[in-house]
Design a protein around this motif. Sequence first.
Motif, PDB file in Angstrom:
ATOM      1  N   ILE A  44      17.639   4.767  30.384  1.00  0.00           N
ATOM      2  CA  ILE A  44      16.348   5.042  31.006  1.00  0.00           C
ATOM      3  C   ILE A  44      15.834   3.846  31.799  1.00  0.00           C
ATOM      4  N   GLY A  45      16.035   2.649  31.268  1.00  0.00           N
ATOM      5  CA  GLY A  45      15.494   1.451  31.897  1.00  0.00           C
ATOM      6  C   GLY A  45      16.115   1.111  33.236  1.00  0.00           C
ATOM      7  N   ILE A  46      17.410   1.334  33.403  1.00  0.00           N
ATOM      8  CA  ILE A  46      18.082   0.986  34.657  1.00  0.00           C
ATOM      9  C   ILE A  46      17.475   1.727  35.847  1.00  0.00           C
ATOM     10  N   PRO A  47      17.426   3.061  35.840  1.00  0.00           N
ATOM     11  CA  PRO A  47      16.857   3.750  37.006  1.00  0.00           C
ATOM     12  C   PRO A  47      15.341   3.594  37.110  1.00  0.00           C
ATOM     13  N   MET A  48      14.654   3.426  35.977  1.00  0.00           N
ATOM     14  CA  MET A  48      13.200   3.295  36.005  1.00  0.00           C
ATOM     15  C   MET A  48      12.771   2.058  36.788  1.00  0.00           C
ATOM     16  N   GLU A  49      13.301   0.885  36.420  1.00  0.00           N
ATOM     17  CA  GLU A  49      12.921  -0.346  37.110  1.00  0.00           C
ATOM     18  C   GLU A  49      13.458  -0.382  38.531  1.00  0.00           C
ATOM     19  N   LEU A  50      14.595   0.278  38.756  1.00  0.00           N
ATOM     20  CA  LEU A  50      15.113   0.384  40.127  1.00  0.00           C
ATOM     21  C   LEU A  50      14.126   1.148  40.996  1.00  0.00           C
ATOM     22  N   ASN A  51      13.612   2.263  40.455  1.00  0.00           N
ATOM     23  CA  ASN A  51      12.627   3.072  41.173  1.00  0.00           C
ATOM     24  C   ASN A  51      11.371   2.252  41.463  1.00  0.00           C
ATOM     25  N   PHE A  52      10.887   1.527  40.460  1.00  0.00           N
ATOM     26  CA  PHE A  52       9.688   0.698  40.633  1.00  0.00           C
ATOM     27  C   PHE A  52       9.930  -0.389  41.680  1.00  0.00           C
ATOM     28  N   TYR A  53      11.100  -1.007  41.623  1.00  0.00           N
ATOM     29  CA  TYR A  53      11.435  -2.113  42.528  1.00  0.00           C
ATOM     30  C   TYR A  53      11.473  -1.656  43.983  1.00  0.00           C
ATOM     31  N   PRO A 111       9.166   8.485  37.977  1.00  0.00           N
ATOM     32  CA  PRO A 111       8.413   8.757  39.206  1.00  0.00           C
ATOM     33  C   PRO A 111       6.933   8.992  38.955  1.00  0.00           C
ATOM     34  N   PHE A 112       6.588   9.633  37.843  1.00  0.00           N
ATOM     35  CA  PHE A 112       5.176   9.831  37.519  1.00  0.00           C
ATOM     36  C   PHE A 112       4.529   8.489  37.177  1.00  0.00           C
ATOM     37  N   GLY A 113       5.318   7.589  36.575  1.00  0.00           N
ATOM     38  CA  GLY A 113       4.821   6.258  36.256  1.00  0.00           C
ATOM     39  C   GLY A 113       4.434   5.486  37.500  1.00  0.00           C
ATOM     40  N   ASN A 114       5.160   5.723  38.594  1.00  0.00           N
ATOM     41  CA  ASN A 114       4.814   5.096  39.863  1.00  0.00           C
ATOM     42  C   ASN A 114       3.425   5.505  40.320  1.00  0.00           C
ATOM     43  N   ILE A 115       3.100   6.780  40.116  1.00  0.00           N
ATOM     44  CA  ILE A 115       1.796   7.298  40.543  1.00  0.00           C
ATOM     45  C   ILE A 115       0.678   6.664  39.718  1.00  0.00           C
ATOM     46  N   PRO A 147      13.930  12.553  40.154  1.00  0.00           N
ATOM     47  CA  PRO A 147      13.387  11.436  40.946  1.00  0.00           C
ATOM     48  C   PRO A 147      13.517  11.679  42.445  1.00  0.00           C
ATOM     49  N   LEU A 148      14.561  12.403  42.854  1.00  0.00           N
ATOM     50  CA  LEU A 148      14.750  12.689  44.274  1.00  0.00           C
ATOM     51  C   LEU A 148      13.618  13.566  44.802  1.00  0.00           C
ATOM     52  N   LEU A 149      13.319  14.656  44.100  1.00  0.00           N
ATOM     53  CA  LEU A 149      12.257  15.562  44.522  1.00  0.00           C
ATOM     54  C   LEU A 149      10.885  14.889  44.441  1.00  0.00           C
ATOM     55  N   ALA A 150      10.681  14.091  43.386  1.00  0.00           N
ATOM     56  CA  ALA A 150       9.402  13.390  43.256  1.00  0.00           C
ATOM     57  C   ALA A 150       9.195  12.427  44.419  1.00  0.00           C
ATOM     58  N   GLY A 151      10.265  11.725  44.805  1.00  0.00           N
ATOM     59  CA  GLY A 151      10.172  10.801  45.939  1.00  0.00           C
ATOM     60  C   GLY A 151       9.862  11.516  47.237  1.00  0.00           C
ATOM     61  N   VAL A 152      10.474  12.677  47.439  1.00  0.00           N
ATOM     62  CA  VAL A 152      10.230  13.460  48.662  1.00  0.00           C
ATOM     63  C   VAL A 152       8.789  13.962  48.683  1.00  0.00           C
ATOM     64  N   LEU A 153       8.285  14.432  47.540  1.00  0.00           N
ATOM     65  CA  LEU A 153       6.925  14.969  47.470  1.00  0.00           C
ATOM     66  C   LEU A 153       5.872  13.880  47.681  1.00  0.00           C
ATOM     67  N   VAL A 154       6.152  12.669  47.181  1.00  0.00           N
ATOM     68  CA  VAL A 154       5.164  11.594  47.256  1.00  0.00           C
ATOM     69  C   VAL A 154       5.292  10.798  48.548  1.00  0.00           C
ATOM     70  N   GLY A 180       7.670   5.211  53.250  1.00  0.00           N
ATOM     71  CA  GLY A 180       8.675   6.036  52.577  1.00  0.00           C
ATOM     72  C   GLY A 180       9.446   5.304  51.507  1.00  0.00           C
ATOM     73  N   ALA A 181       8.892   4.185  51.015  1.00  0.00           N
ATOM     74  CA  ALA A 181       9.593   3.408  49.983  1.00  0.00           C
ATOM     75  C   ALA A 181       9.764   4.214  48.697  1.00  0.00           C
ATOM     76  N   ALA A 182       8.754   5.049  48.377  1.00  0.00           N
ATOM     77  CA  ALA A 182       8.855   5.861  47.155  1.00  0.00           C
ATOM     78  C   ALA A 182       9.998   6.857  47.253  1.00  0.00           C
ATOM     79  N   ALA A 183      10.180   7.421  48.438  1.00  0.00           N
ATOM     80  CA  ALA A 183      11.280   8.358  48.649  1.00  0.00           C
ATOM     81  C   ALA A 183      12.627   7.637  48.514  1.00  0.00           C
ATOM     82  N   ALA A 184      12.697   6.403  49.050  1.00  0.00           N
ATOM     83  CA  ALA A 184      13.927   5.614  48.937  1.00  0.00           C
ATOM     84  C   ALA A 184      14.202   5.272  47.481  1.00  0.00           C
ATOM     85  N   GLY A 185      13.145   4.897  46.736  1.00  0.00           N
ATOM     86  CA  GLY A 185      13.305   4.587  45.325  1.00  0.00           C
ATOM     87  C   GLY A 185      13.788   5.791  44.542  1.00  0.00           C
ATOM     88  N   GLY A 186      13.212   6.958  44.849  1.00  0.00           N
ATOM     89  CA  GLY A 186      13.636   8.185  44.178  1.00  0.00           C
ATOM     90  C   GLY A 186      15.072   8.537  44.487  1.00  0.00           C
TER      91      GLY A 186
END
Length: 417
Positions: free
Chosen positions: A239-248, A32-36, A160-167, A256-262
């Motif tokens: 690590i790679g599976i959820p990371m790229e899913l979050n980015f995608y 999630p920080f990588g998204n930022i 990732p859930l909290l990061a998505g909600v915050l962002v 609210g796409a970031a929240a959905a990704g998280g």
Amino acid sequence: MTETNKNGKVIAIITMCFIFAMISFVTNMGAPFGNIWGFEYPFAKAWGNLMNFAAYLFMGIPAGKMLALIALIVGIVGLCFQYLSSLVGAGSYVFTYDSIPVALNLVIYLLGAFICGFCVCMLNTVVNPMLNLLGGGGNKGNQLIQVGGTLNSLTGTLTPLLAGVLVGTVTAETSMGDVAPLLFIGIAVFAISFVIISRVTIPEPTLGKVAPKYERSPLAFRHCVLGVIAIFFYVGIEIGIPMELNFYVTKLPFEGAAAAGGTLAAAYWLLMMIGRACSSAISGKVSTKTQLTTVSAVAILLLVIAIFMPESVTISFNGHDVPAKAFLIPACGLCTSVMWGGIFNLSVEGLGKYTEAASGIFMTMVVGGGIMPLIQEAIAKSAGEIVSYWLVIAMLAYILFYALVGSKNVNTDIKVD
């Protein structure tokens, strides 16, 4: 045991379980920080994650109360550095990478991620043996480790859930300041844990042990060498599976796409927790080899379907159409949940006195969680996030090979007692 000692032991157990949970909480900040940071520095999306795991290469395998205290201090410093990156202006450029000027704040963040990696690595080498000793070893000790592991998966879900909600949605204005509450939580828990551990008597895992004499190396065993490679790939998969899913999902064109990704990344970690619970229930009846073979094959199948499924096939999520493939990918969490334990068990089978030395090598190979997702991100940048999952499939294929063939001990002639 006196009442005071008993209460102290309970407090120590609870503290160790919370520290176990914090390992995952801090580690999973990478995506999630990588998204930022990726909004301003597209090349740096996976760098924080890389720095976190790179620290494993520089750690030995010590253990004990003193190491735990040092690790907590290191963790606080690392989290403070990451927060400091939100306070430093973006105007101070340090160097240029990929034709993009890199500001001091990114450098500070990456340094903080690397320091946190040291913390997490040290805690990983301490928490398991300490929980085992606090439980008295045997089934009780293993039970405490399973409790800690469950909390570990739970916090891996929350990060990732909290990061998505915050962002909410990543924009040019999004900064590390938006996720500061996560950093403050980590700092507070580490600080409280430090105070508690410094005042409570905890058994030292290395006390009373005589170091065995090693005539050979664990790497003299073929199944151990192949298992080391499998662990390297596995952590990259995890690590790679959820990371790229979050980015995608974060890149999808809706508010609210970031929240959905998280949320979807969090679902992956939640399913890992469920998978661990299920594995614990059946492990007495179903062999490790069978479990590892099955989950590797199923994970490959899920990802192949996700890759070929058209994006036009969607599922309504919070009022938005999200490609159905984004819901298949987190289902892999059920599969990856049992891989670490399965690979480790098969790799140390028959090693005897070499098992402890092998554990040290395995801990070093956790660096795969930084290197392989970085390669996956490079593929994602050139061909797309979904295409990058072919790399994950290739790593899963190796683990399937290891379960079926590579895990056999062909070096039974080596003396291990």
